[in-house]
Each structure stands twice: as C-alpha cells, then as structure tokens.
Design a protein around this motif. Structure first.
Motif, PDB file in Angstrom:
ATOM      1  N   ARG A   1      -1.007  11.129 -10.421  1.00 28.17           N
ATOM      2  CA  ARG A   1      -0.481  11.463  -9.096  1.00 28.17           C
ATOM      3  C   ARG A   1      -0.151  10.196  -8.320  1.00 28.17           C
ATOM      4  NH1 ARG A   1      -3.857  13.973  -4.081  1.00 28.17           N
ATOM      5  NH2 ARG A   1      -2.148  14.922  -2.933  1.00 28.17           N
ATOM      6  N   ILE A   2      -1.029   9.197  -8.404  1.00 26.35           N
ATOM      7  CA  ILE A   2      -0.777   7.919  -7.735  1.00 26.35           C
ATOM      8  C   ILE A   2       0.439   7.241  -8.344  1.00 26.35           C
ATOM      9  CG2 ILE A   2      -1.739   5.614  -7.301  1.00 26.35           C
ATOM     10  CD1 ILE A   2      -4.524   6.946  -7.286  1.00 26.35           C
ATOM     11  N   LEU A   3       0.553   7.322  -9.675  1.00 29.04           N
ATOM     12  CA  LEU A   3       1.686   6.708 -10.354  1.00 29.04           C
ATOM     13  C   LEU A   3       2.997   7.394  -9.971  1.00 29.04           C
ATOM     14  CD1 LEU A   3       2.508   4.526 -12.365  1.00 29.04           C
ATOM     15  CD2 LEU A   3       2.134   6.176 -14.210  1.00 29.04           C
ATOM     16  N   ALA A   4       2.975   8.715  -9.811  1.00 28.45           N
ATOM     17  CA  ALA A   4       4.171   9.434  -9.371  1.00 28.45           C
ATOM     18  C   ALA A   4       4.585   8.980  -7.974  1.00 28.45           C
ATOM     19  CB  ALA A   4       3.905  10.939  -9.379  1.00 28.45           C
ATOM     20  N   THR A   5       3.611   8.763  -7.115  1.00 30.70           N
ATOM     21  CA  THR A   5       3.906   8.265  -5.772  1.00 30.70           C
ATOM     22  C   THR A   5       4.548   6.889  -5.842  1.00 30.70           C
ATOM     23  OG1 THR A   5       1.965   9.474  -4.965  1.00 30.70           O
ATOM     24  CG2 THR A   5       2.916   7.829  -3.489  1.00 30.70           C
ATOM     25  N   ALA A   6       4.039   6.041  -6.725  1.00 32.75           N
ATOM     26  CA  ALA A   6       4.576   4.689  -6.865  1.00 32.75           C
ATOM     27  C   ALA A   6       6.017   4.710  -7.365  1.00 32.75           C
ATOM     28  CB  ALA A   6       3.700   3.876  -7.825  1.00 32.75           C
TER      29      ALA A   6
ATOM     30  N   GLN B   1       0.837  -1.196   0.000  1.00 31.19           N
ATOM     31  CA  GLN B   1       0.000   0.000   0.000  1.00 31.19           C
ATOM     32  C   GLN B   1       0.874   1.249   0.000  1.00 31.19           C
ATOM     33  OE1 GLN B   1      -3.173   1.919   3.082  1.00 31.19           O
ATOM     34  NE2 GLN B   1      -3.544  -0.214   2.513  1.00 31.19           N
ATOM     35  N   LEU B   2       0.455   2.247  -0.785  1.00 32.53           N
ATOM     36  CA  LEU B   2       1.216   3.480  -0.915  1.00 32.53           C
ATOM     37  C   LEU B   2       0.692   4.585  -0.006  1.00 32.53           C
ATOM     38  CD1 LEU B   2       1.544   3.669  -4.807  1.00 32.53           C
ATOM     39  CD2 LEU B   2       3.420   3.267  -3.199  1.00 32.53           C
ATOM     40  N   TYR B   3      -0.554   4.992  -0.254  1.00 30.57           N
ATOM     41  CA  TYR B   3      -1.052   6.217   0.335  1.00 30.57           C
ATOM     42  C   TYR B   3      -2.549   6.290   0.038  1.00 30.57           C
ATOM     43  CZ  TYR B   3      -0.850  11.239   1.558  1.00 30.57           C
ATOM     44  OH  TYR B   3      -1.026  12.466   2.151  1.00 30.57           O
ATOM     45  N   THR B   4      -3.255   7.126   0.786  1.00 32.08           N
ATOM     46  CA  THR B   4      -4.664   7.377   0.501  1.00 32.08           C
ATOM     47  C   THR B   4      -4.802   8.789  -0.043  1.00 32.08           C
ATOM     48  OG1 THR B   4      -5.394   5.867   2.239  1.00 32.08           O
ATOM     49  CG2 THR B   4      -6.991   7.479   1.443  1.00 32.08           C
TER      50      THR B   4
ATOM     51  N   VAL C   1      -7.203   4.585  -2.477  1.00 30.14           N
ATOM     52  CA  VAL C   1      -6.094   3.907  -1.812  1.00 30.14           C
ATOM     53  C   VAL C   1      -5.186   3.354  -2.899  1.00 30.14           C
ATOM     54  CG1 VAL C   1      -5.412   2.128  -0.160  1.00 30.14           C
ATOM     55  CG2 VAL C   1      -7.598   3.313   0.106  1.00 30.14           C
ATOM     56  N   GLY C   2      -3.987   3.906  -2.996  1.00 29.95           N
ATOM     57  CA  GLY C   2      -3.059   3.504  -4.046  1.00 29.95           C
ATOM     58  C   GLY C   2      -2.154   2.371  -3.604  1.00 29.95           C
ATOM     59  N   TYR C   3      -1.831   1.490  -4.536  1.00 26.99           N
ATOM     60  CA  TYR C   3      -0.946   0.353  -4.272  1.00 26.99           C
ATOM     61  C   TYR C   3       0.144   0.295  -5.333  1.00 26.99           C
ATOM     62  CZ  TYR C   3      -4.171  -1.667  -0.853  1.00 26.99           C
ATOM     63  OH  TYR C   3      -4.955  -1.879   0.261  1.00 26.99           O
ATOM     64  N   LEU C   4       1.291  -0.215  -4.934  1.00 19.11           N
ATOM     65  CA  LEU C   4       2.383  -0.535  -5.845  1.00 19.11           C
ATOM     66  C   LEU C   4       2.453  -2.052  -5.957  1.00 19.11           C
ATOM     67  CD1 LEU C   4       5.038   0.010  -7.451  1.00 19.11           C
ATOM     68  CD2 LEU C   4       6.224  -0.016  -5.238  1.00 19.11           C
ATOM     69  N   ALA C   5       2.490  -2.549  -7.188  1.00 11.82           N
ATOM     70  CA  ALA C   5       2.609  -3.987  -7.430  1.00 11.82           C
ATOM     71  C   ALA C   5       3.720  -4.222  -8.438  1.00 11.82           C
ATOM     72  CB  ALA C   5       1.290  -4.569  -7.942  1.00 11.82           C
TER      73      ALA C   5
ATOM     74  N   VAL D   1       9.711  12.341  -7.200  1.00 12.54           N
ATOM     75  CA  VAL D   1       8.834  12.269  -8.371  1.00 12.54           C
ATOM     76  C   VAL D   1       7.499  12.948  -8.091  1.00 12.54           C
ATOM     77  CG1 VAL D   1       7.827  10.738 -10.095  1.00 12.54           C
ATOM     78  CG2 VAL D   1       9.941  10.076  -8.934  1.00 12.54           C
ATOM     79  N   LEU D   2       6.906  12.633  -6.950  1.00 14.77           N
ATOM     80  CA  LEU D   2       5.609  13.222  -6.615  1.00 14.77           C
ATOM     81  C   LEU D   2       5.721  14.728  -6.432  1.00 14.77           C
ATOM     82  CD1 LEU D   2       2.633  12.938  -5.917  1.00 14.77           C
ATOM     83  CD2 LEU D   2       3.292  12.515  -3.539  1.00 14.77           C
ATOM     84  N   GLU D   3       6.779  15.196  -5.749  1.00 17.07           N
ATOM     85  CA  GLU D   3       6.946  16.633  -5.551  1.00 17.07           C
ATOM     86  C   GLU D   3       7.015  17.365  -6.883  1.00 17.07           C
ATOM     87  OE1 GLU D   3       8.450  14.245  -3.973  1.00 17.07           O
ATOM     88  OE2 GLU D   3       9.026  14.791  -1.919  1.00 17.07           O
ATOM     89  N   ARG D   4       7.717  16.778  -7.862  1.00 15.78           N
ATOM     90  CA  ARG D   4       7.826  17.428  -9.170  1.00 15.78           C
ATOM     91  C   ARG D   4       6.477  17.455  -9.885  1.00 15.78           C
ATOM     92  NH1 ARG D   4      13.155  15.275  -8.698  1.00 15.78           N
ATOM     93  NH2 ARG D   4      12.618  13.180  -9.409  1.00 15.78           N
ATOM     94  N   TYR D   5       5.754  16.347  -9.838  1.00 14.62           N
ATOM     95  CA  TYR D   5       4.446  16.334 -10.502  1.00 14.62           C
ATOM     96  C   TYR D   5       3.488  17.318  -9.835  1.00 14.62           C
ATOM     97  CZ  TYR D   5      -0.094  14.947 -12.202  1.00 14.62           C
ATOM     98  OH  TYR D   5      -1.350  14.974 -12.739  1.00 14.62           O
ATOM     99  N   GLU D   6       3.521  17.387  -8.500  1.00 13.91           N
ATOM    100  CA  GLU D   6       2.627  18.302  -7.792  1.00 13.91           C
ATOM    101  C   GLU D   6       2.942  19.763  -8.131  1.00 13.91           C
ATOM    102  OE1 GLU D   6       0.008  17.478  -6.622  1.00 13.91           O
ATOM    103  OE2 GLU D   6       0.052  15.944  -5.075  1.00 13.91           O
ATOM    104  N   LEU D   7       4.216  20.097  -8.309  1.00 16.15           N
ATOM    105  CA  LEU D   7       4.570  21.450  -8.714  1.00 16.15           C
ATOM    106  C   LEU D   7       4.041  21.766 -10.114  1.00 16.15           C
ATOM    107  CD1 LEU D   7       8.207  21.705  -7.324  1.00 16.15           C
ATOM    108  CD2 LEU D   7       6.350  23.289  -6.802  1.00 16.15           C
ATOM    109  N   LEU D   8       4.146  20.811 -11.021  1.00 15.33           N
ATOM    110  CA  LEU D   8       3.617  21.004 -12.367  1.00 15.33           C
ATOM    111  C   LEU D   8       2.098  21.173 -12.337  1.00 15.33           C
ATOM    112  CD1 LEU D   8       5.788  18.377 -14.267  1.00 15.33           C
ATOM    113  CD2 LEU D   8       5.906  20.857 -14.529  1.00 15.33           C
ATOM    114  N   TYR D   9       1.445  20.407 -11.488  1.00 19.13           N
ATOM    115  CA  TYR D   9      -0.009  20.513 -11.353  1.00 19.13           C
ATOM    116  C   TYR D   9      -0.391  21.865 -10.747  1.00 19.13           C
ATOM    117  CZ  TYR D   9      -4.788  19.274  -9.983  1.00 19.13           C
ATOM    118  OH  TYR D   9      -6.152  19.245  -9.819  1.00 19.13           O
ATOM    119  N   GLU D  10       0.298  22.257  -9.691  1.00 17.11           N
ATOM    120  CA  GLU D  10       0.016  23.530  -9.023  1.00 17.11           C
ATOM    121  C   GLU D  10       0.231  24.709  -9.960  1.00 17.11           C
ATOM    122  OE1 GLU D  10       1.678  26.112  -5.207  1.00 17.11           O
ATOM    123  OE2 GLU D  10       2.157  23.961  -5.361  1.00 17.11           O
ATOM    124  N   ALA D  11       1.252  24.599 -10.811  1.00  8.89           N
ATOM    125  CA  ALA D  11       1.536  25.669 -11.766  1.00  8.89           C
ATOM    126  C   ALA D  11       0.600  25.641 -12.973  1.00  8.89           C
ATOM    127  CB  ALA D  11       2.984  25.568 -12.239  1.00  8.89           C
TER     128      ALA D  11
END
Length: 337
Positions: A238-243, A90-93, A111-115, A195-205
């Motif tokens: 976003r879930i994929l970036a977390t993974a 499990q990754l994150y909710t 609820v995101g999962y990595l497999a 990875v997630l921080e970079r995607y979130e910045l792109l989304y926020e911008a």
C-alpha cells in the motif's frame, strides 16, 4: 481546574489499560531506474524477522536517538541496506488497524517516504533491487494493456461490484461499479496516477494476498485465486502504491526525474526513464519538443557512442529552470513513437 485535571488523568489511565501501545514506524520506498526498468529496494524475506514476504526498509522512530523522522529513516536504511539516501520526501501516515500490528503487540503508525537514487546495480547487505512492476503488473502499459487486467482482474472486480454489499460496509458517495470505472478506466480513461486507488479496490474486493492474510471477509468469497502481483509484508505494498502514484504525478510539475539520471544523459535516456516510471510509451518527437521548449535541459557539448548508431548528444539538467517557472515538469501524454 483540579477536578478537570483529575478526570483527564483518570481517562488517560483508563485508555492506557484498554488501548494498545502506539509505535511509530518509518518506511522507505527507494526507487531507481536501470535498463529501462524501475526497481525498488526491498529487505530480503526474513531479514526483518516478520515473515516470508518482501518488505520495504523500515524501522521504528526513537525520539531520543533521532532528532527528526527523516534522520531516523536515513539511519534505518543505512543500517539495513548500507545505502546512503539522497532525495527523500514524506508521503503519508498509514495507521489502519489490522494492516500492520501483530496480535498482542503495539499498533503501528507507518510514516511512508519516497526516495530516489541513481544506479542501483550495486550489491547491498541484507537487501536487493526488485522490479517495481512485479508488485503492480497491471500498471505497466508500455507493451499495451496488461493481459492480467483483461484475464484476471476486470472480470473479478465486475463480479464483486455486482454483489450486494455487506451491512457493515461504509457508505460511499460512489457505488462500487462507479469506483471501478474511475479507478481502472473501464470507460477507456486510464489515469496512471490512480495507483493507490486501484490497489485499495483490489484489497477491498479481497483479490490480493494481503487481504486474505489480514483476514478480510471479502477474500473468503474467492476460490482458485491467482497471485495478483507479488505481495509484501504488512501494509508495505500500500505504501509502495502511494509512492508510485506520487512519483508519476510529480513528473508533471517537478524535475524529480533528473534524480534518477546520471549527470549527463541522452534525450533517449530521459524519455525511457519517464516511460519506465509512468508505465506508458511516449511519442518521440513530441517528447523532445516538450523537453526543449520547457528549458529543462541544456547540451553539454559531449556525445555518447553507446547508442549503437550515430553518436548522440549529451545533455544535463538546467537548474535555472526552477527559478524561471513555478512548476517545471514534463506534462507528457502517452503515445506511440
């Protein structure tokens, strides 16, 4: 006590009439590596009934049908793709309003999962294996700094950082420019795990398609914006970036990479798999010394003749290492081999 219960019941009834229903979704970022490239399993556009973008395999959790969340996830993946999952964590909710729920519908907590799975060459019903870096082209540095960073991303992010933030932007301990410097390594210190921080910045911008689709005001400030990576349904990118960030980090302290390799492999196969996930090239001799010194593998006595040159020794994961060391991973550093 009776009065307190009555007030609690009235509050619950009031909230039920004003708040949307909550739905629990299960999402799987299923990863494999073949031919030196990482792939993820995506549900074909339209198969989920939700649009024209790729989606991670997902479904809703049913407490009566599924004893656990993981059981529910495995059943949904099997139903949508025909794939039997092996390694799962499990990754994150994820529950941001506006990034998954549809107008008038239930609000979804995802609820995101990595497999991880081996192979990935088989045909699967209703789904396909898609290159991981198609969604995050700025994350693959194996051929040097990606041109999309220099040409498209960094100039726009710097422009965004120089703008006056809107009054309703949440206060943060770091300014926009400082967050860019850390997330995108503008001072030269690129951290492959962010990875997630970079995607979130792109989304926020407002620079990714999902921001425009979700109606984020920042997206309205750009014109002639190219597509920065392949978009996905809902908040699945976003879930994929977390993974991806989780997997890159885990390589350093857990032997998860062997979940992506066949039972016997060459050291070159191992190195290329690590490079594919980390998005960086590794120094060949340093990598081999690190693997052998760490006791992660042992020779099988067999050789491979598929290398095109001299036969290469075959190895297998040495399982005893997990009992000998608290964090048996590959703390590798990028380099040219």
């Amino acid at each position: 006590m009776g009065e307190a219960r009555r007030k609690a019941a009235n509050l619950a009834a009031e909230m039920e009439t004003t708040d949307p229903k909550i739905e629990l979704g299960l999402n799987a970022a299923i990863v494999t590596v073949r031919e030196q490239q990482p792939y993820i399993l995506v549900v074909r556009p339209g198969a989920t009934g939700s649009g024209a973008f790729d989606a991670l395999p997902y479904g809703t959790f049913s407490p009566r049908a599924h004893r656990t969340l993981e059981i529910g996830l495995r059943e949904w993946v099997k139903r949508q793709t025909g794939l039997e999952l092996g390694y799962v964590e499990q990754l994150y909710t994820f529950g941001d309003r506006g990034r998954h729920s549809e107008p008038g519908g239930a609000h979804t907590l995802s609820v995101g999962y990595l497999a991880l799975t081996r192979g990935g060459g088989e045909e699967l019903s209703g789904s396909l294996w898609s290159p991981w870096y198609a969604y995050f082209p700025w994350e693959d540095w194996r051929s040097g700094k990606p041109e999309i960073l220099t040409r498209e991303i960094e100039p726009r992010l710097k422009e965004w950082a120089g703008r006056t933030p809107p009054p309703d932007e949440p206060a943060r301990p770091l300014r926009r420019a400082e967050r860019l410097r850390i997330g995108f390594g503008l001072d030269g210190a690129w951290d492959e795990e962010k990875v997630l921080e970079r995607y979130e910045l792109l989304y926020e911008a407002g620079l990714v398609t999902e921001a425009s689709r979700d109606g984020r005001p920042a997206a309205e400030q750009w014109s002639n914006l190219p597509e920065l990576g392949r978009p996905m349904e809902f908040d699945h990118r976003r879930i994929l970036a977390t993974a991806l960030g989780r997997l890159r980090g885990k390589l350093k302290y857990r032997p998860v990479v062997f979940e992506l390799l066949p039972p016997e492999f060459t050291l070159y196969d191992l190195q290329q798999t690590v490079e594919a996930i980390s998005g960086t090239l590794l120094h060949k001799q340093n990598f081999r010394r690190l693997v052998e010194k760490g006791g992660l593998v042992e020779a099988t006595g067999n050789v491979s003749t598929e290398t095109g040159g001299r036969p290469a020794r075959l190895y297998r994961f040495r399982r005893e290492v997990v009992l000998e060391r608290p964090a048996p991973g590959l703390r590798v550093k990028a380099g040219r081999g």
